[in-house]
Design an enzyme around this catalytic site. Structure first.
Site: not given
Ligand code: SAH
Ligand code: SF4
Length: 386
Positions: A96, A144, A151, A155, A158, A232, A373
């Site tokens: 995406e 973006c 990934c 996390c 996410c 990021s 995000c």
């Molecule tokens: N993988 C990289 C970049 C993509 S994620 C990283 O993790 O930094 C981009 C941002 O979205 C990161 O700061 C992550 O912590 C945040 N993010 C992930 N899941 C989220 C959610 N459910 N709500 C808000 N932010 C989120």
């Molecule tokens: Fe991957 Fe970033 Fe999502 Fe963590 S927050 S699972 S590093 S995309």
């Protein structure tokens, strides 16, 4: 008969294109024409590159070459103007890409400079009398980008993590996302002000060579300066040091917790690179004058949003030229956390500010279409606007 190899031109540097055209017995200047056609004119089909002789186009096609532009499978438009593209590559793998008109105000790297336009306000230059169909107003926007399909970092908050890692994207596939959004919106670098954030699907620093190559191609090919790009990372420490090169985007680090015990719970990668290693790398990072490191902090109700957490964050970041971007959790199915109330978010921000840490709220964009995000997981059960 064996199938022809599908050789994609997007992702090749000017130098590589030079070797290619020379191998076809053509003069070097053809490479520059090809480079411009791909990255500046954004021509999606070899046949449309009319600066090249027809015979060369035919021979390239015959040898299996194609531009390698990704396809848009679906396009979802949010009430706030955000567009989420489901982008498909030649092997049918997809990611995406998100277009946010006017940016989201936080990635705008000029936001803290005196005289910078306030996001959401009208730029006086846009009101100049000459702005008409032939001379349209300047546009602002943030794209973006995804660096991997899915990934592996896992996390817990996410939605991309739920896809697992499908594969790394090539540099051409990363650049292609920018080009297709530019084509969709008629963007012109030089007139329009575009920011790029590597914050879509994937961990850019786990696909480092392709990510860096994409940055270089974007700078050289499309003319977007790297000062308008932010990458990021979830904290892949050795790559933070690698990024300290002269041509590089701004760096954002996903902090998301204020101590190791909490961070491990929500970001298992913290076991490999705990907070002290991340902060040490951050301290060593060669910032430019007036540049700050960004730390992202996803607020999870009752998990990391207590007053104690704000004080711990302030302590961690003391002595680092940094700012914090707070993101209230964007909720989704199978994500076992709650979004804090607006009051709780504001209180957290105020505590950081009172402790001397600049802290900003990132407003969610495209929540209604799963474009915000952490929401990128190829959701298609929505009304597609074609
Ligand atoms: N993988 C990289 C970049 C993509 S994620 C990283 O993790 O930094 C981009 C941002 O979205 C990161 O700061 C992550 O912590 C945040 N993010 C992930 N899941 C989220 C959610 N459910 N709500 C808000 N932010 C989120
Ligand atoms: Fe991957 Fe970033 Fe999502 Fe963590 S927050 S699972 S590093 S995309």
């Amino acid at each position: 008969m064996t199938a022809l190899p599908q050789l994609e031109l997007l992702g090749l540097t000017n130098q590589e294109l030079t070797s290619l055209v020379e191998s076809f017995g053509e003069p070097r200047f053809r490479a520059r024409q090809l480079f411009d056609a791909l990255y500046r004119q954004r021509l999606t089909a070899l046949d449309d590159i009319s600066t090249l002789p027809k015979s060369l186009r035919a021979r390239l096609t015959e040898a299996g070459y194609r531009t390698g532009f990704p396809a848009v499978d679906q396009r979802f438009v949010s009430l706030d103007g955000t567009v989420r593209y489901l982008v498909r590559f030649s092997d049918d793998q997809s990611v995406e890409t998100v277009w946010m008109p006017d940016g989201d105000g936080v990635e705008d790297t000029e936001e803290l400079l005196p005289g910078a336009a306030v996001p959401g306000t009208v730029n006086p230059a846009d009101l100049r009398p000459s702005a008409n169909a032939y001379n349209p107003p300047r546009r602002r926007g943030t794209i973006c980008l995804s660096s991997q399909s899915g990934c592996a970092v896992n996390c817990k908050f996410c939605m991309t993590a739920l896809l697992g890692l499908q594969r790394n994207l090539t540099a051409g596939e990363i650049v292609g996302q920018v080009l297709l959004v530019f084509n969709d919106h008629g963007i012109e670098i030089g007139r329009d002000r575009i920011n790029l954030v590597f914050m879509g699907q994937g961990e850019p620093f786990l696909n480092y060579p392709n990510f860096i190559r994409a940055v270089q191609l974007l700078v050289e090919g499309t003319g977007i300066p790297e000062s308008r790009m932010t990458v990021s990372t979830s904290g892949i420490v050795p790559r933070i040091a690698d990024l300290g090169e002269p041509v590089r985007p701004h760096l954002a680090i996903s902090l998301n917790a204020s101590n190791n015990a909490d961070r491990e719970r929500v970001m298992p990668i913290n076991r490999k690179w705990p907070l002290e290693t991340i902060l040490e790398a951050a301290r060593q990072f060669p910032l430019r004058s007036r540049e700050r490191l960004t730390f992202e902090y996803v607020l999870l109700s009752g998990v990391n949003d207590a007053p104690r957490n704000a004080y711990e964050v302030a302590e961690l970041l003391r002595g680092i030229r940094a700012k914090v971007n707070l993101i209230a959790l964007n909720p989704g199915p199978d994500i076992p956390f709650q979004t804090p109330s607006a009051d709780a978010v504001e209180a957290f921000q105020q505590r950081l500010v009172a402790a001397g840490i600049p802290a900003y709220l990132r407003r969610p964009r495209g929540l209604d279409i799963y474009a915000a995000c952490g929401q990128l997981k190829r959701t298609t059960a929505l009304i597609s606007l074609g």
